[in-house]
Enzyme design. Structure first.
Site, PDB file in Angstrom:
ATOM      1  N   THR A 197      35.840  43.259  41.404  1.00 36.59           N
ATOM      2  CA  THR A 197      35.137  41.975  41.353  1.00 36.59           C
ATOM      3  C   THR A 197      35.946  40.881  42.036  1.00 36.59           C
ATOM      4  O   THR A 197      35.379  39.960  42.622  1.00 36.59           O
ATOM      5  CB  THR A 197      34.820  41.585  39.899  1.00 36.59           C
ATOM      6  OG1 THR A 197      36.031  41.561  39.132  1.00 36.59           O
ATOM      7  CG2 THR A 197      33.841  42.560  39.267  1.00 36.59           C
ATOM      8  N   GLU A 222      38.520  30.259  44.231  1.00 33.36           N
ATOM      9  CA  GLU A 222      38.702  29.217  45.246  1.00 33.36           C
ATOM     10  C   GLU A 222      39.590  29.653  46.407  1.00 33.36           C
ATOM     11  O   GLU A 222      39.327  29.325  47.562  1.00 33.36           O
ATOM     12  CB  GLU A 222      39.301  27.961  44.599  1.00 33.36           C
ATOM     13  CG  GLU A 222      38.306  26.899  44.217  1.00 33.36           C
ATOM     14  CD  GLU A 222      37.470  27.272  43.001  1.00 33.36           C
ATOM     15  OE1 GLU A 222      36.395  26.686  42.807  1.00 33.36           O
ATOM     16  OE2 GLU A 222      37.890  28.151  42.235  1.00 33.36           O
TER      17      GLU A 222
END
Length: 756
Positions: free
Chosen positions: A650, A721
């Site tokens: 993931t 991010e």
């Protein structure tokens, strides 16, 4: 009497669940349509709302004629500023957990128009189609005022914002004398940059379904990155108790920051439901997704000075960013330039300019995705002037200490990112000169850049319930906007208690669950994951105590650290033949359930003594058509140091998505404003360009091993991010290498390439 166990076959037992590429535990629900989103919860008698948006950018509403719309059978009500119920006066009632300093926008509050596409009316009808049709029959008379939506024109009036309660840190005070050092530098560059407005545009558009119950309580299904934030906003604005408002948001179809603040469709749906005393759904159309927050337009200047050997002697980074007339939206844009490289003379400056737009909103890696590309493009230009390899220049000015604060990094494996990324990419084969690599009419360019993002942790609470059958349910009121929160939390819990993945379930997106902060900033694993670890550690200790207290048991007197938890068993480290199953321990103690709750609290003292961050090195290859100026990003290697990776599958997916977005930032994404009208004109996917399959080629993700026992109890930093931060710069630098054209205005569209 508990029977003495036989020697178990420990070779077949699963190892640690953390670090395994476990497939998403919620994946089947998503691909089979079992996952329900905010606009997919139905109830008998559900009414539908459609929002009418302002046609001007600034001014006043003189009149709203709703007669034709109200005459339609099935239209229930049309809400405007003229007939809305009484609403709170004070700003504090309208503020949410992500609100910047200022006065939040209040839908339908009065006749004033603050920005284009501002919601000015809500049509409520028996069907969505009827509400939409009725909205077209409403006639609005305006008195337009002169608007200001041009950042370049407003730049002269920019002001310096101060600290706010949201955690914004103004640029540090200057170090040394950067202007003098720049003037005296042996080699220097001085570049101006612009970053266009971008809108979040997740796949799922914003919607709120408000179920009205007979006792006046509400169940709110909202697209949100923080169910508790939504609940608090609704309670404050509509003067309701928290017991009367339950927010449920189990699935979010992407958000990227757009769900951090309650958007106006939530207000509209609750307003209609509480007034009409019936259930109401309000969902935005794709064009209306351009009616609220966005990544702000930004103008920047970066100037660098260096000695001939590449040692930086001056860094100047200035930025002017847009904000609305009513709030001071701020981002950390320039501070990174004082942190990224070692330099004695640094001056950083950040200002805001007010425009007649909606308040901007955090978007993936806010500030860093804007400021770092400017710095990294300037570093590439400096390397070109020095005749130096861009990677060598970065290594020359490498620092293990944050120069802004003087604090050492808790961990920083950026050197390993450079080394492993360059090796995987084949960077050593790069020819130095621009326009020196080609295949036929295709100019080939290789570029690289550095990325950095903060590693943050907030407080969160998690609950856990362990059944006698060895099934575990853990919960916290966080969200899952797509990074794999369900899966990561399941893995953490399963790992600590030694349970198979299919024996553990994680619940989220419900205000009936314990407190969790907003999901954003790559801190969910750090914050909520640490709470999950804490509560499971408590259950583990309790189980160990129960097992140790069994006088006739094989684990009598053993402490928790003398036990291994694996496959539903408690096993003695000293002799694996001695074990008890969780079921046996609980049955022997007459327990059907073990429950607990725990709060994660950051290591404030040790964290305050260090700089906490994630780092990356990005290498990109582009092919530019020499005649047409079209650009293809054919290869990207992203090497990331982000502490302990909970789930590499993931996590890789997050970085892949971030790189794709970075391609969009570099080449395509731009919300275009017609300054005469003061509004965004390309407010649909036909005109707002984002990367599609044909734009995305080979992307290789490397997770560099990094140990960090300071950042949080898990040692994990988050990757949501960091994957995007340096990508636009790496692509821009590759375009320069291919074409010899230094382009500093993002996105780099073919007209800019041909016109340079």
């Amino acid at each position: 009497m508990i029977a003495k166990p036989t020697i178990p076959d420990l070779l077949d037992r699963p190892g640690s669940q953390i670090g395994k590429p476990v497939s998403r535990v919620d994946g089947r629900l998503k691909v089979t349509g079992g996952a329900r989103y905010a606009a997919e919860f139905n109830t008998p008698g559900l009414a539908h709302g459609y929002i009418v948006s302002s046609a001007i950018a600034r001014g006043r509403i003189l009149a709203i004629d709703t007669a034709k719309a109200l005459a339609l059978p099935g239209v229930l009500q049309i809400f405007t500023h003229d007939n809305r119920p009484s609403l709170p006066w004070f700003d504090r009632k309208w503020k949410d957990d992500d609100a910047p300093k200022g006065s939040p926008f209040r839908p339908l509050y009065d006749a004033t128009i603050h920005h284009a596409l501002q919601p000015i009316a809500l049509v409520v009808a028996e069907s969505f189609e009827l509400a939409r049709y009725a909205a077209r029959l409403i006639h609005v008379t305006y008195e337009a005022d002169e608007h200001r939506t041009d950042l370049r024109a407003a730049k002269a009036d920019a002001f310096t914002p101060g600290k706010d309660k949201g955690g914004f840190q103004p640029p540090p005070k200057p170090r040394g004398d950067a202007d003098t050092a720049l003037a005296e530098a042996e080699v220097s560059v001085d570049l101006n940059f612009s970053q266009a407005v971008e809108h979040h545009n997740p796949m799922e558009m914003h919607a709120s379904t408000v179920i009205y119950h007979n006792d006046g309580s509400l169940t709110v299904h909202d697209k949100t990155q923080g169910p508790i934030n939504t609940q608090t906003y609704v309670c404050n604005v509509f003067n309701l108790s928290t017991d009367a408002v339950r927010v449920i948001s189990p699935f979010v179809g992407g958000a990227f920051g757009s769900g951090l603040r309650p958007q106006h469709q939530l207000f509209m749906a609750v307003l209609a439901a509480t007034t009409l005393k019936r259930s109401v759904r309000v969902e935005l159309t794709r064009p209306q997704m351009f009616s609220f927050g966005h990544r702000p337009e930004t103008l920047q200047r970066v100037a660098l000075g260096a000695r001939k050997d590449g040692t930086l002697t001056a860094v100047i980074h200035e930025a002017v960013q847009e904000t609305s007339q009513n709030e001071n939206y701020v981002e950390v844009v320039v501070n990174w330039s004082g942190q990224q490289y070692r330099c004695d003379n640094v001056r950083l400056d950040y200002k805001l300019a007010r425009l007649d737009t909606h308040t901007p909103l955090d978007q993936r890696a806010p500030g860093a995705a804007t400021g770092i590309p400017a710095l990294e493009i300037a570093m590439d230009e400096l390397a070109a002037k020095l005749g130096m390899d861009p990677l060598e220049l970065r290594l020359k000015n490498y620092t293990d200490v944050d120069p802004n604060t003087g604090k050492p990094f808790s961990s920083k494996e950026l050197r390993a990112c450079f080394q492993q990324g360059a090796e995987r990419f084949g960077w050593h084969k790069r020819s130095h000169a621009p326009r020196s690599m080609r295949e036929g009419r295709q100019l080939v360019g290789w570029g690289m850049a550095t990325g950095v993002w903060d590693a943050m942790q907030g407080q969160a609470v998690a609950s856990a319930r362990l059944g006698i059958d060895g099934t575990l349910t853990v919960g916290s009121a966080t969200a899952d906007i797509g990074p794999g929160t369900y899966t990561a939390m399941t893995q953490i819990a399963a790992d600590i208690l030694g349970l198979p993945i299919d024996k553990v379930s994680f619940q989220l997106g419900d205000t009936n669950l314990p407190m969790a902060p907003l999901q954003g900033g790559s801190w969910t694993v750090s914050s909520v994951g640490s709470a999950v670890k804490a509560v499971c550690d408590r259950l583990r200790d309790r189980l160990a105590g129960l097992a140790a207290g069994l006088n006739d048991g094989p684990l009598k007197g053993l402490k928790a650290d003398e036990l291994i938890f694996a496959d539903g068993f408690l096993i003695a480290r000293a002799d694996p033949s001695w074990r008890l199953s969780i079921t046996e321990v609980m049955r022997a103690n007459d327990l059907l359930v073990l429950e607990d709750e725990a709060r994660s609290i950051p290591y404030y003292k040790s964290q305050m003594q260090h700089a906490l961050g994630t780092h990356s090195a990005i290498f990109a290859e582009v092919r530019v058509d020499e005649d047409l100026g079209t650009v293809q990003v054919t290869r990207v290697v992203s090497a990331v140091a982000a502490g302990r990776i909970i789930n590499p599958k993931t996590a890789r997916s997050q970085v892949l998505g971030a790189v794709v977005w970075g391609i969009g930032m570099a080449l395509e994404e731009e919300s275009m404003t017609d300054q005469r009208l003061g509004r965004f004109m390309n407010h649909d996917f036909g005109e707002y360009h984002i990367p599609v399959n044909a734009d995305v080629h080979d992307i290789d993700v490397i997770f560099v091993e990094e140990h960090d026992d300071i950042v949080n109890p898990l040692g994990a930093k988050g990757v949501g991010e960091i994957g995007i931060v340096g990508v636009p710069a790496a692509i821009a630098n590759a375009i320069y290498h291919a074409t010899g054209k230094r382009l500093c205005d993002l996105p780099i569209t073919l007209d800019k390439i041909l016109g340079a």
